[in-house]
Write a protein that holds these residues in place. Structure first.
Motif, PDB file in Angstrom:
ATOM      1  N   LEU A   1      -4.481   9.745  -1.164  1.00 18.09           N
ATOM      2  CA  LEU A   1      -3.358   9.667  -0.230  1.00 18.09           C
ATOM      3  C   LEU A   1      -2.053   9.571  -1.014  1.00 18.09           C
ATOM      4  CD1 LEU A   1      -4.898   7.024   2.204  1.00 18.09           C
ATOM      5  CD2 LEU A   1      -4.950   9.513   2.453  1.00 18.09           C
ATOM      6  N   PRO A   2      -1.560  10.682  -1.554  1.00 24.37           N
ATOM      7  CA  PRO A   2      -0.342  10.628  -2.377  1.00 24.37           C
ATOM      8  C   PRO A   2       0.871  10.245  -1.544  1.00 24.37           C
ATOM      9  CG  PRO A   2      -0.947  12.902  -1.913  1.00 24.37           C
ATOM     10  CD  PRO A   2      -2.061  12.055  -1.399  1.00 24.37           C
ATOM     11  N   GLY A   3       1.836   9.639  -2.229  1.00 20.12           N
ATOM     12  CA  GLY A   3       3.068   9.277  -1.556  1.00 20.12           C
ATOM     13  C   GLY A   3       2.972   7.955  -0.812  1.00 20.12           C
TER      14      GLY A   3
ATOM     15  N   VAL B   1     -21.717   6.727   1.130  1.00 22.32           N
ATOM     16  CA  VAL B   1     -20.555   7.482   1.610  1.00 22.32           C
ATOM     17  C   VAL B   1     -19.626   7.835   0.448  1.00 22.32           C
ATOM     18  CG1 VAL B   1     -18.470   7.341   3.037  1.00 22.32           C
ATOM     19  CG2 VAL B   1     -20.654   6.537   3.935  1.00 22.32           C
ATOM     20  N   TYR B   2     -19.451   6.900  -0.472  1.00 19.83           N
ATOM     21  CA  TYR B   2     -18.580   7.160  -1.626  1.00 19.83           C
ATOM     22  C   TYR B   2     -19.130   8.303  -2.481  1.00 19.83           C
ATOM     23  CZ  TYR B   2     -16.127   6.584  -6.009  1.00 19.83           C
ATOM     24  OH  TYR B   2     -15.393   6.816  -7.141  1.00 19.83           O
ATOM     25  N   LEU B   3     -20.418   8.241  -2.810  1.00 17.56           N
ATOM     26  CA  LEU B   3     -21.019   9.276  -3.655  1.00 17.56           C
ATOM     27  C   LEU B   3     -21.016  10.632  -2.955  1.00 17.56           C
ATOM     28  CD1 LEU B   3     -24.046   7.343  -5.204  1.00 17.56           C
ATOM     29  CD2 LEU B   3     -21.861   7.926  -6.289  1.00 17.56           C
ATOM     30  N   ALA B   4     -21.256  10.644  -1.636  1.00 17.54           N
ATOM     31  CA  ALA B   4     -21.247  11.916  -0.905  1.00 17.54           C
ATOM     32  C   ALA B   4     -19.854  12.547  -0.949  1.00 17.54           C
ATOM     33  CB  ALA B   4     -21.682  11.688   0.541  1.00 17.54           C
ATOM     34  N   GLY B   5     -18.815  11.739  -0.745  1.00 18.18           N
ATOM     35  CA  GLY B   5     -17.459  12.284  -0.798  1.00 18.18           C
ATOM     36  C   GLY B   5     -17.069  12.746  -2.186  1.00 18.18           C
ATOM     37  N   ALA B   6     -17.447  11.976  -3.206  1.00 17.65           N
ATOM     38  CA  ALA B   6     -17.140  12.371  -4.582  1.00 17.65           C
ATOM     39  C   ALA B   6     -17.846  13.671  -4.949  1.00 17.65           C
ATOM     40  CB  ALA B   6     -17.542  11.253  -5.535  1.00 17.65           C
ATOM     41  N   TRP B   7     -19.100  13.820  -4.505  1.00 15.03           N
ATOM     42  CA  TRP B   7     -19.845  15.063  -4.784  1.00 15.03           C
ATOM     43  C   TRP B   7     -19.200  16.250  -4.083  1.00 15.03           C
ATOM     44  CZ3 TRP B   7     -22.503  18.211  -1.280  1.00 15.03           C
ATOM     45  CH2 TRP B   7     -23.226  19.257  -1.859  1.00 15.03           C
ATOM     46  N   ALA B   8     -18.790  16.066  -2.810  1.00 16.76           N
ATOM     47  CA  ALA B   8     -18.149  17.164  -2.074  1.00 16.76           C
ATOM     48  C   ALA B   8     -16.852  17.582  -2.745  1.00 16.76           C
ATOM     49  CB  ALA B   8     -17.894  16.737  -0.629  1.00 16.76           C
ATOM     50  N   ALA B   9     -16.067  16.615  -3.217  1.00 22.18           N
ATOM     51  CA  ALA B   9     -14.804  16.942  -3.886  1.00 22.18           C
ATOM     52  C   ALA B   9     -15.041  17.660  -5.208  1.00 22.18           C
ATOM     53  CB  ALA B   9     -13.996  15.674  -4.119  1.00 22.18           C
ATOM     54  N   ARG B  10     -16.045  17.223  -5.963  1.00 26.63           N
ATOM     55  CA  ARG B  10     -16.322  17.822  -7.272  1.00 26.63           C
ATOM     56  C   ARG B  10     -16.906  19.230  -7.142  1.00 26.63           C
ATOM     57  NH1 ARG B  10     -16.515  16.198 -12.369  1.00 26.63           N
ATOM     58  NH2 ARG B  10     -17.961  17.179 -13.828  1.00 26.63           N
ATOM     59  N   SER B  11     -17.723  19.461  -6.112  1.00 27.65           N
ATOM     60  CA  SER B  11     -18.362  20.771  -5.940  1.00 27.65           C
ATOM     61  C   SER B  11     -17.446  21.777  -5.276  1.00 27.65           C
ATOM     62  CB  SER B  11     -19.640  20.629  -5.108  1.00 27.65           C
ATOM     63  OG  SER B  11     -19.350  20.123  -3.813  1.00 27.65           O
ATOM     64  N   GLY B  12     -16.256  21.324  -4.818  1.00 29.24           N
ATOM     65  CA  GLY B  12     -15.312  22.238  -4.196  1.00 29.24           C
ATOM     66  C   GLY B  12     -15.605  22.522  -2.741  1.00 29.24           C
ATOM     67  N   ARG B  13     -16.504  21.788  -2.127  1.00 36.22           N
ATOM     68  CA  ARG B  13     -16.807  22.020  -0.717  1.00 36.22           C
ATOM     69  C   ARG B  13     -15.698  21.518   0.192  1.00 36.22           C
ATOM     70  NH1 ARG B  13     -22.184  23.393   0.041  1.00 36.22           N
ATOM     71  NH2 ARG B  13     -23.467  23.238  -1.818  1.00 36.22           N
ATOM     72  N   ALA B  14     -14.879  20.622  -0.322  1.00 38.63           N
ATOM     73  CA  ALA B  14     -13.740  20.125   0.451  1.00 38.63           C
ATOM     74  C   ALA B  14     -12.471  20.681  -0.163  1.00 38.63           C
ATOM     75  CB  ALA B  14     -13.710  18.595   0.446  1.00 38.63           C
ATOM     76  N   ALA B  15     -11.976  21.772   0.402  1.00 36.52           N
ATOM     77  CA  ALA B  15     -10.789  22.426  -0.150  1.00 36.52           C
ATOM     78  C   ALA B  15      -9.899  22.895   0.992  1.00 36.52           C
ATOM     79  CB  ALA B  15     -11.187  23.608  -1.036  1.00 36.52           C
TER      80      ALA B  15
ATOM     81  N   PHE C   1     -10.875  16.121   5.513  1.00 37.33           N
ATOM     82  CA  PHE C   1     -12.113  15.479   5.050  1.00 37.33           C
ATOM     83  C   PHE C   1     -11.796  14.268   4.172  1.00 37.33           C
ATOM     84  CE2 PHE C   1     -15.147  14.973   1.580  1.00 37.33           C
ATOM     85  CZ  PHE C   1     -16.330  14.761   2.281  1.00 37.33           C
ATOM     86  N   ALA C   2     -10.797  14.402   3.269  1.00 39.38           N
ATOM     87  CA  ALA C   2     -10.452  13.303   2.374  1.00 39.38           C
ATOM     88  C   ALA C   2      -9.951  12.091   3.152  1.00 39.38           C
ATOM     89  CB  ALA C   2      -9.399  13.762   1.367  1.00 39.38           C
ATOM     90  N   VAL C   3      -9.110  12.343   4.173  1.00 31.91           N
ATOM     91  CA  VAL C   3      -8.588  11.226   4.973  1.00 31.91           C
ATOM     92  C   VAL C   3      -9.714  10.532   5.729  1.00 31.91           C
ATOM     93  CG1 VAL C   3      -7.077  10.630   6.898  1.00 31.91           C
ATOM     94  CG2 VAL C   3      -6.302  12.275   5.171  1.00 31.91           C
ATOM     95  N   VAL C   4     -10.614  11.318   6.319  1.00 29.29           N
ATOM     96  CA  VAL C   4     -11.751  10.732   7.049  1.00 29.29           C
ATOM     97  C   VAL C   4     -12.655   9.964   6.088  1.00 29.29           C
ATOM     98  CG1 VAL C   4     -13.812  11.282   8.394  1.00 29.29           C
ATOM     99  CG2 VAL C   4     -11.654  12.467   8.870  1.00 29.29           C
TER     100      VAL C   4
END
Length: 398
Positions: free
Chosen positions: A111-113, A53-67, A74-77
């Motif tokens: 989760l800033p703030g 799950v960690y690697l999948a989320g990191a890949w999605a964030a790096r590839s720009g699929r989560a914007a 997606f980041a919160v989930v």
């Protein structure tokens, strides 16, 4: 941040966090098997799921699929799923509590703030509880997670401050590069204007003066020459007069009216001069707009060419020139009631002289990231609209 010297630092921190989290998860799984834990198999399943799950989320964030807003959800989930898997892993084996340290940085980043701080407080309390149930409550079991949380908060705050400074440096560097490009563009434009002025002077002092002298000599010869030779001399004199008129038009186009008083004043002078020369009304409605010299020059050239075409080729009886400011752009409109033309044929080049002038206008506008619209119907006049942005990277300050 392609220009930032801190980019390798941030990349190293990211890869370090990945390695730490995956390494600690692997350690918790291996430790469960080494200790012959009765839940070792479940520890393996949960540990593998956590890393996946960690690697999948990191890949999605790096590839720009989560914007965008969906990326925020997606980041919160993603963080919630990791936290749940981590809680299960920690409940199965005490070594899973070590994973809370890299999770602290993940919370602060995703989760800033107050959200990140609240997540750290909750997971720290859970870690203390889980370690107490596994290994009995002790001072070390309480102090360890608290110290880790404090260190993570300090490092996270320092990371944010460093990143903000790097982003500000990147912004300033981008502005500096843009300013240098604008300065270079201005220098090139000023150099081109100076060269055009020099060419205009040369043409005036050589070709125009020569044609004027030829015209006067032919006029004198025409008076002293009997027919039919006088007719040929008259034709030669009229041809020289037409060539002189064309040459003077070229000189006017090479040397725009002075823009010291602004584009509006220059357009009004242009309208007055053309009205006096062609004996037809050229109405100018121009409001003052503070524009870069490059933009003023381009619009003045377009106005000169449009008015000249309307007078020389369109058989117009009136011409209107309008200059107005819009929300984020300036527009120049030149309308006439002349005979009009087929725009598609002119653009395709079937009218070679006209199409060259239209192409020159279009190139001027495109160089400043603007738009040129030409509306004309044979027998129903022509409207030429040039729209240029008020602020453009290609522009330059006056």
């Amino acid at each position: 941040m392609p220009h930032s010297t801190l980019a390798p630092v941030f990349i190293g921190l990211h890869f370090g966090l990945h390695a730490l989290l995956i390494g600690l998860a692997g350690f918790a799984v291996v430790r469960a098997f080494v200790a012959s834990s009765p839940v070792a198999a479940w520890t393996l399943v949960v540990g593998v799921a956590f890393v996946a799950v960690y690697l999948a989320g990191a890949w999605a964030a790096r590839s720009g699929r989560a914007a965008g807003s969906s990326g925020r959800t997606f980041a919160v989930v993603w963080v919630a799923a990791l936290t749940l898997l981590w809680a299960v892993l920690t409940w199965l084996t005490p070594e899973g509590a070590y994973l809370v340290f890299p999770l602290f940085f993940l919370y602060l980043h995703v989760l800033p703030g107050a959200g990140g701080v609240a997540a750290i407080v909750v997971t720290t309390a859970f870690s203390i509880l889980a370690l107490g149930l596994h290994l009995r409550f002790s001072v070390g079991g309480v102090i360890g997670p608290l110290v880790g949380a404090g260190v993570a908060l300090l490092i996270g705050l320092a990371y944010r401050a460093l990143r903000r400074e790097a982003e500000e440096r990147e912004r300033l560097l981008t502005e500096l590069i843009r300013t240098r490009q604008q300065l270079a563009e201005t220098e090139r434009e000023q150099g081109a204007l100076a060269e055009r002025a020099r060419l205009a002077r040369e043409i005036h002092d050589t070709v125009a003066q020569g044609l004027s002298s030829i015209q006067m000599l032919l006029r004198a010869a025409e008076r002293d020459t009997p027919e039919p030779g006088a007719g040929y001399l008259k034709l030669a004199r009229e041809t020289a007069a037409d060539s002189l008129s064309d040459t003077r038009q070229i000189i006017r186009e090479l040397t725009p009216a002075r823009l010291d008083d602004g584009l509006a004043a220059a357009l009004r002078r242009l309208g007055q001069e053309q009205s006096d020369r062609a004996s037809l009304p050229v109405e100018v409605a121009a409001e003052h707009v503070d524009l870069p010299m490059v933009t003023q020059t381009a619009l003045l050239r377009i106005a000169q060419g449009s008015v000249s075409n309307a007078i020389r080729h369109a058989d117009a009886t009136w011409i209107v020139v309008e200059l107005a400011r819009e929300d984020d752009a300036v527009s120049l409109v030149v309308r006439d009631n002349g005979q009009g033309f087929d725009v598609s044929s002119a653009v395709a080049g079937s009218h070679e002289a006209d199409s060259f002038g239209l192409q020159a206008m279009r190139e001027r506008v495109e160089q400043l990231d603007g738009a040129l619209a030409i509306i004309s119907v044979p027998g129903d006049g022509t409207t030429i609209t040039a729209r240029l942005p008020l602020s453009t990277e290609r522009g330059a300050s006056s």
